[in-house]
Design a protein around this motif. Structure first.
Motif, mmCIF file in Angstrom:
data_model
loop_
_atom_site.group_PDB
_atom_site.id
_atom_site.type_symbol
_atom_site.label_atom_id
_atom_site.label_comp_id
_atom_site.label_asym_id
_atom_site.label_seq_id
_atom_site.Cartn_x
_atom_site.Cartn_y
_atom_site.Cartn_z
ATOM 1 N N ARG A 5 0.864 -1.177 0.000
ATOM 2 C CA ARG A 5 0.000 0.000 0.000
ATOM 3 C C ARG A 5 0.900 1.225 0.000
ATOM 4 N NH1 ARG A 5 -4.677 1.567 4.405
ATOM 5 N NH2 ARG A 5 -3.020 2.760 5.414
ATOM 6 N N PHE A 6 0.608 2.168 -0.880
ATOM 7 C CA PHE A 6 1.555 3.238 -1.191
ATOM 8 C C PHE A 6 0.859 4.593 -1.136
ATOM 9 C CE2 PHE A 6 5.648 4.412 -2.842
ATOM 10 C CZ PHE A 6 5.470 5.463 -3.716
ATOM 11 N N PRO A 7 0.705 5.138 0.067
ATOM 12 C CA PRO A 7 0.161 6.491 0.132
ATOM 13 C C PRO A 7 1.155 7.465 -0.503
ATOM 14 C CG PRO A 7 0.929 5.753 2.286
ATOM 15 C CD PRO A 7 1.023 4.587 1.377
ATOM 16 N N CYS A 8 0.647 8.367 -1.302
ATOM 17 C CA CYS A 8 1.539 9.290 -2.012
ATOM 18 C C CYS A 8 0.817 10.599 -2.253
ATOM 19 C CB CYS A 8 1.984 8.665 -3.337
ATOM 20 S SG CYS A 8 3.255 9.596 -4.213
ATOM 21 N N SER A 9 1.349 11.646 -1.617
ATOM 22 C CA SER A 9 0.736 12.957 -1.774
ATOM 23 C C SER A 9 1.740 14.035 -1.433
ATOM 24 C CB SER A 9 -0.491 13.078 -0.864
ATOM 25 O OG SER A 9 -1.043 14.369 -0.937
ATOM 26 N N GLY A 10 1.891 15.016 -2.298
ATOM 27 C CA GLY A 10 2.751 16.155 -2.009
ATOM 28 C C GLY A 10 4.182 15.809 -1.674
ATOM 29 N N GLY A 11 4.757 14.832 -2.334
ATOM 30 C CA GLY A 11 6.142 14.454 -2.087
ATOM 31 C C GLY A 11 6.320 13.483 -0.947
ATOM 32 N N SER A 12 5.250 13.184 -0.248
ATOM 33 C CA SER A 12 5.277 12.176 0.814
ATOM 34 C C SER A 12 4.754 10.875 0.236
ATOM 35 C CB SER A 12 4.402 12.615 1.987
ATOM 36 O OG SER A 12 4.236 11.540 2.905
ATOM 37 N N CYS A 13 5.647 9.973 -0.123
ATOM 38 C CA CYS A 13 5.289 8.719 -0.778
ATOM 39 C C CYS A 13 6.106 7.595 -0.136
ATOM 40 C CB CYS A 13 5.613 8.760 -2.272
ATOM 41 S SG CYS A 13 4.840 10.116 -3.167
ATOM 42 N N TYR A 14 5.428 6.558 0.282
ATOM 43 C CA TYR A 14 6.147 5.470 0.936
ATOM 44 C C TYR A 14 5.322 4.201 0.905
ATOM 45 C CZ TYR A 14 3.191 7.269 4.719
ATOM 46 O OH TYR A 14 2.134 7.726 5.451
ATOM 47 N N SER A 15 5.984 3.062 1.040
ATOM 48 C CA SER A 15 5.320 1.762 1.063
ATOM 49 C C SER A 15 4.982 1.423 2.505
ATOM 50 C CB SER A 15 6.227 0.705 0.448
ATOM 51 O OG SER A 15 6.444 0.971 -0.921
ATOM 52 N N GLU A 16 3.711 1.510 2.813
ATOM 53 C CA GLU A 16 3.264 1.487 4.202
ATOM 54 C C GLU A 16 3.047 0.064 4.723
ATOM 55 O OE1 GLU A 16 -0.465 3.429 4.598
ATOM 56 O OE2 GLU A 16 -0.159 3.926 6.717
ATOM 57 N N TYR A 17 2.277 -0.712 4.007
ATOM 58 C CA TYR A 17 2.020 -2.107 4.362
ATOM 59 C C TYR A 17 2.421 -2.964 3.171
ATOM 60 C CZ TYR A 17 -0.839 -0.310 8.188
ATOM 61 O OH TYR A 17 -1.278 0.342 9.314
ATOM 62 N N TRP A 18 3.069 -4.087 3.456
ATOM 63 C CA TRP A 18 3.614 -4.941 2.399
ATOM 64 C C TRP A 18 2.941 -6.308 2.377
ATOM 65 C CZ3 TRP A 18 8.359 -3.773 -0.426
ATOM 66 C CH2 TRP A 18 8.899 -2.506 -0.130
ATOM 67 N N GLY A 19 2.818 -6.859 1.180
ATOM 68 C CA GLY A 19 2.419 -8.242 1.048
ATOM 69 C C GLY A 19 3.578 -9.151 1.439
ATOM 70 N N GLN A 20 3.320 -10.433 1.472
ATOM 71 C CA GLN A 20 4.341 -11.385 1.908
ATOM 72 C C GLN A 20 5.346 -11.719 0.802
ATOM 73 O OE1 GLN A 20 1.392 -12.312 0.789
ATOM 74 N NE2 GLN A 20 1.362 -14.460 0.117
ATOM 75 N N GLY A 21 5.046 -11.277 -0.415
ATOM 76 C CA GLY A 21 5.940 -11.533 -1.532
ATOM 77 C C GLY A 21 5.533 -12.764 -2.322
ATOM 78 N N ALA A 22 5.788 -12.735 -3.617
ATOM 79 C CA ALA A 22 5.508 -13.865 -4.501
ATOM 80 C C ALA A 22 6.776 -14.171 -5.288
ATOM 81 C CB ALA A 22 4.361 -13.539 -5.450
#
Lengths: 121, 110
Positions: free
Chosen positions: A98-115
């Motif tokens: 999950r990638f909230p991104c607004s006004g230069g604030s962008c980061y990967s907040e919650y991650w899946g377990q990977g495939a």
């Protein structure tokens, strides 16, 4: 609780197609970007791009543009990453986040377990 | 090739402090917010710091972030054996219109 659950490991041959999934729960799936991140064996994180499930807008990293396709089905809160013709160099772990991104604030907040995707003849 | 540069490895003894640097440019770190991630062996990355210095709920205050100009720093104090992991910085790059990750730093606890 926010969760991203990804589909299982895949073993494919070069030239085959593949679609992996990422199902979100515990939040409004249509209101947050979903990012895809690649991690090749023993290597670092590479940001592939994002999709907004609310309207399926996409942004691709130049390194991945034309090689993969993002899609989403908001009715089942699921995002997808797909290849039309796999190469051995696509062998990697793929994460959604999950990638909230607004006004230069962008980061990967919650991650899946990977495939894990393995492409080998 | 990542546009954010980190040292390949850092190490310190249990209880001590480590500092991980992340060097970028005006198009990413200077003008956008920095995030930091911890990847324990065999697991998915986890968000440690966002918006330069904010901690998500559940992240201990032993982890702190800062930014100055085109560089950012992650400090880990009171080092524990469970902190052995790879750490990555990240930021939006306005020139690339893409998010970028750092090269990654392996933390070893002596």
């Amino acid at each position: 609780e926010v969760q991203l659950v990804q589909s299982g490991a895949e073993v494919k041959q070069p030239g085959e197609s593949l679609k992996i999934s990422c199902r979100g729960s515990g939040y409004s799936f249509t209101n947050y970007w979903i990012a895809w991140v690649r991690q090749m064996p023993g290597k670092g994180l590479e940001w592939m791009g994002i999709i907004y499930p609310g309207d399926s807008r996409t942004t691709y990293s130049s390194s991945f543009q034309g090689h993969v396709t993002f899609s989403a089905d908001k009715s089942i809160s699921t995002a997808y990453l797909q290849w039309s013709s796999l190469k051995a160099s696509d062998t990697a772990l793929y994460y959604c986040a999950r990638f909230p991104c607004s006004g230069g604030s962008c980061y990967s907040e919650y991650w899946g377990q990977g495939a894990l995707v393995t492409v080998s003849s | 090739q990542s546009v954010l540069t980190q040292p390949p490895s850092v190490s310190a003894a249990v209880g001590q402090k480590v500092t991980i640097s992340c060097s970028g440019s005006s198009s990413n770190i200077r003008n956008n917010y920095v995030s930091w991630y911890q990847q324990l062996p065999g697991t998915a990355p986890k968000l440690l710091i966002y918006d330069n210095n904010k901690r998500p709920s559940g992240i201990p205050d032993r982890f702190s972030g800062s930014k100055s100009g085109t560089s950012a720093t992650l400090d880990i104090t009171g080092l524990q054996t469970g902190d052995e992991a790879d750490y990555y910085c990240g930021a939006w790059d306005s020139s690339l219109s893409a998010h970028v990750f750092g090269t990654g730093t392996e933390v070893t606890v002596l």
